[in-house]
Write an enzyme that holds these catalytic residues in place. Structure first.
Site, short mmCIF file in Angstrom:
data_model
loop_
_atom_site.label_atom_id
_atom_site.label_comp_id
_atom_site.label_asym_id
_atom_site.label_seq_id
_atom_site.Cartn_x
_atom_site.Cartn_y
_atom_site.Cartn_z
N TYR A 52 0.83 -1.22 0.00
CA TYR A 52 0.00 0.00 0.00
C TYR A 52 0.86 1.26 0.00
O TYR A 52 0.51 2.26 -0.62
CB TYR A 52 -0.99 0.00 1.17
CG TYR A 52 -2.23 -0.79 0.82
CD1 TYR A 52 -3.21 -0.22 0.00
CD2 TYR A 52 -2.40 -2.10 1.24
CE1 TYR A 52 -4.33 -0.94 -0.37
CE2 TYR A 52 -3.52 -2.83 0.87
CZ TYR A 52 -4.49 -2.24 0.07
OH TYR A 52 -5.59 -2.95 -0.31
N HIS A 106 -14.96 2.12 -2.28
CA HIS A 106 -13.98 1.19 -1.70
C HIS A 106 -12.97 1.90 -0.80
O HIS A 106 -11.90 1.35 -0.52
CB HIS A 106 -13.26 0.40 -2.80
CG HIS A 106 -14.15 -0.60 -3.48
ND1 HIS A 106 -13.85 -1.20 -4.68
CD2 HIS A 106 -15.36 -1.12 -3.12
CE1 HIS A 106 -14.82 -2.04 -5.03
NE2 HIS A 106 -15.75 -1.99 -4.10
N CYS A 133 -2.47 2.11 16.50
CA CYS A 133 -3.55 3.06 16.79
C CYS A 133 -3.19 3.93 17.99
O CYS A 133 -2.76 3.42 19.03
CB CYS A 133 -4.82 2.28 17.06
SG CYS A 133 -6.19 3.32 17.57
N GLY A 175 -13.96 1.59 -17.27
CA GLY A 175 -12.73 1.04 -16.69
C GLY A 175 -12.91 0.10 -15.51
O GLY A 175 -12.08 0.06 -14.63
N ALA A 219 -10.18 4.66 -21.75
CA ALA A 219 -11.03 5.73 -21.20
C ALA A 219 -10.52 7.13 -21.54
O ALA A 219 -11.31 8.04 -21.82
CB ALA A 219 -11.12 5.56 -19.68
P1 OAD Z 1 -9.95 -4.30 -12.45
O1 OAD Z 1 -8.47 -4.29 -12.35
O2 OAD Z 1 -10.68 -5.53 -12.07
O3 OAD Z 1 -10.39 -4.01 -13.93
C1 OAD Z 1 -9.90 -2.97 -14.69
C2 OAD Z 1 -10.80 -2.86 -15.90
O4 OAD Z 1 -10.38 -1.74 -16.63
C3 OAD Z 1 -10.77 -4.06 -16.86
O5 OAD Z 1 -12.11 -4.38 -17.23
C4 OAD Z 1 -9.99 -3.53 -18.07
O6 OAD Z 1 -10.46 -4.10 -19.29
C5 OAD Z 1 -10.30 -2.07 -18.00
N1 OAD Z 1 -9.26 -1.21 -18.55
C6 OAD Z 1 -7.92 -1.37 -18.55
N2 OAD Z 1 -7.30 -0.32 -19.09
C7 OAD Z 1 -8.29 0.55 -19.44
C8 OAD Z 1 -8.31 1.85 -20.03
N3 OAD Z 1 -7.18 2.47 -20.37
N4 OAD Z 1 -9.51 2.43 -20.21
C9 OAD Z 1 -10.66 1.84 -19.86
N5 OAD Z 1 -10.69 0.62 -19.31
C10 OAD Z 1 -9.54 -0.01 -19.09
O7 OAD Z 1 -10.47 -3.03 -11.67
P2 OAD Z 1 -11.88 -2.72 -11.04
O8 OAD Z 1 -12.98 -3.23 -11.89
O9 OAD Z 1 -11.86 -1.31 -10.64
O10 OAD Z 1 -11.65 -3.61 -4.86
O11 OAD Z 1 -11.81 -3.59 -9.75
C11 OAD Z 1 -12.85 -3.51 -8.86
C12 OAD Z 1 -12.35 -3.72 -7.50
O12 OAD Z 1 -11.69 -4.95 -7.38
C13 OAD Z 1 -11.31 -2.72 -7.01
O13 OAD Z 1 -11.87 -1.55 -6.51
C14 OAD Z 1 -10.69 -3.48 -5.91
C15 OAD Z 1 -10.48 -4.74 -6.66
O14 OAD Z 1 -10.21 -5.77 -5.90
C16 OAD Z 1 -11.29 -3.87 -3.62
O15 OAD Z 1 -10.13 -3.82 -3.27
C17 OAD Z 1 -12.43 -4.15 -2.71
#
Ligand code: OAD
Length: 234
Positions: A52, A106, A133, A175, A219
């Site tokens: 992180y 999140h 903490c 995205g 995007a």
């Molecule tokens: P992901 O890493 O799962 O997915 C990223 C998405 O962005 C994929 O569908 C790609 O096809 C797309 N992508 C990649 N490059 C791109 C670009 N330049 N323009 C547009 N799209 C693009 O990320 P999230 O869907 O955000 O949660 O993941 C959801 C959650 O899962 C996150 O917030 C996190 C993760 O685990 C937690 O930690 C609870």
């Protein structure tokens, strides 16, 4: 025009922030999907903190891209606007959105919270090791939602309130792999009365079959064009 935007890691990808599920997301050969869990933190809090901290550094050095800017432009000219982002970075905020215009469903990577009590604080500079903490001495953890954890109630309530008030004319989902049921549910409910449901993602997702328009482009390329179209059609 009433607008709902939902974003995920793909929107920050072009600012150099690795997505979760792409191959770039791996860190020291570790899968982020496994690191972003309560189990990983229980097993090795130092390792999880190192990851992180590195993400915090990377985000601090990154800049909002054209996708963030386009979303902020849309916010300024929409009659009503809400952004729901799964991103824990601050790039939407740095592109000009106010906290009132967005819900970080999140959490916020720059917040640290106690793993036991309700104590929270903003990022400590030059922090090392695993912070404790100030109130109860338990281990501090990043202020984000991990897999298997519930969403913050206050934030989900803000989304619900926005959805209940009226349907949206335009919903853009950009995205995100849309793996979580609530993302699809919110997008469908917001567009329920014939609103446009636009997906911006180079790849297919579980949401794709519901979209009224699919934009299979990065995007930062697609969003400025889509937003310009809306602004000029008003
Ligand atoms: P992901 O890493 O799962 O997915 C990223 C998405 O962005 C994929 O569908 C790609 O096809 C797309 N992508 C990649 N490059 C791109 C670009 N330049 N323009 C547009 N799209 C693009 O990320 P999230 O869907 O955000 O949660 O993941 C959801 C959650 O899962 C996150 O917030 C996190 C993760 O685990 C937690 O930690 C609870």
């Amino acid at each position: 025009m009433r607008v709902l935007i939902i974003t995920g890691a793909g929107v920050s990808a072009e600012s150099g922030i690795p997505t979760f599920r792409g191959k770039d997301g791996y860190w020291r050969n570790l899968d982020p999907i496994k690191l972003a869990t309560p189990e990983a933190f229980a097993r090795d809090p130092e390792l999880v903190w190192q990851w992180y901290r590195e993400r915090r550094r990377r985000i601090s050095n990154a800049q909002p891209n054209a996708a963030h800017e386009a979303i902020a432009n849309l916010a300024h000219c929409a009659d009503e606007f809400l952004l729901v982002t799964q991103n824990v970075d601050d790039l939407h905020e740095r592109s000009g959105l106010t906290k009132a215009e967005m819900v970080q469903i999140h959490g916020d990577i720059f917040v640290s919270k106690c793993s036991r009590c309700d104590f929270e604080q903003e990022q400590e500079q030059n922090q090392n090791g695993v912070p404790r903490c100030a109130k109860c001495d338990a281990l501090m953890r990043p202020g984000v939602v991990w897999f298997g954890e519930p969403l913050p109630l206050r934030e989900t309530q803000r989304v619900e309130k926005y959805l209940q008030r009226d349907p949206c004319g335009v919903v853009i989902v950009a995205g995100t792999t849309a793996t979580f049921g609530y993302i699809i549910d919110w997008a469908l409910r917001a567009s329920r009365r014939g609103g446009e449901l636009i997906e911006v993602n180079p790849e297919e997702t579980p949401l794709s079959r519901f979209a009224t328009r699919l934009v299979r482009e990065p995007a930062a390329l697609a969003l400025p064009r889509i937003v310009d179209e809306f602004i000029s059609s008003r």
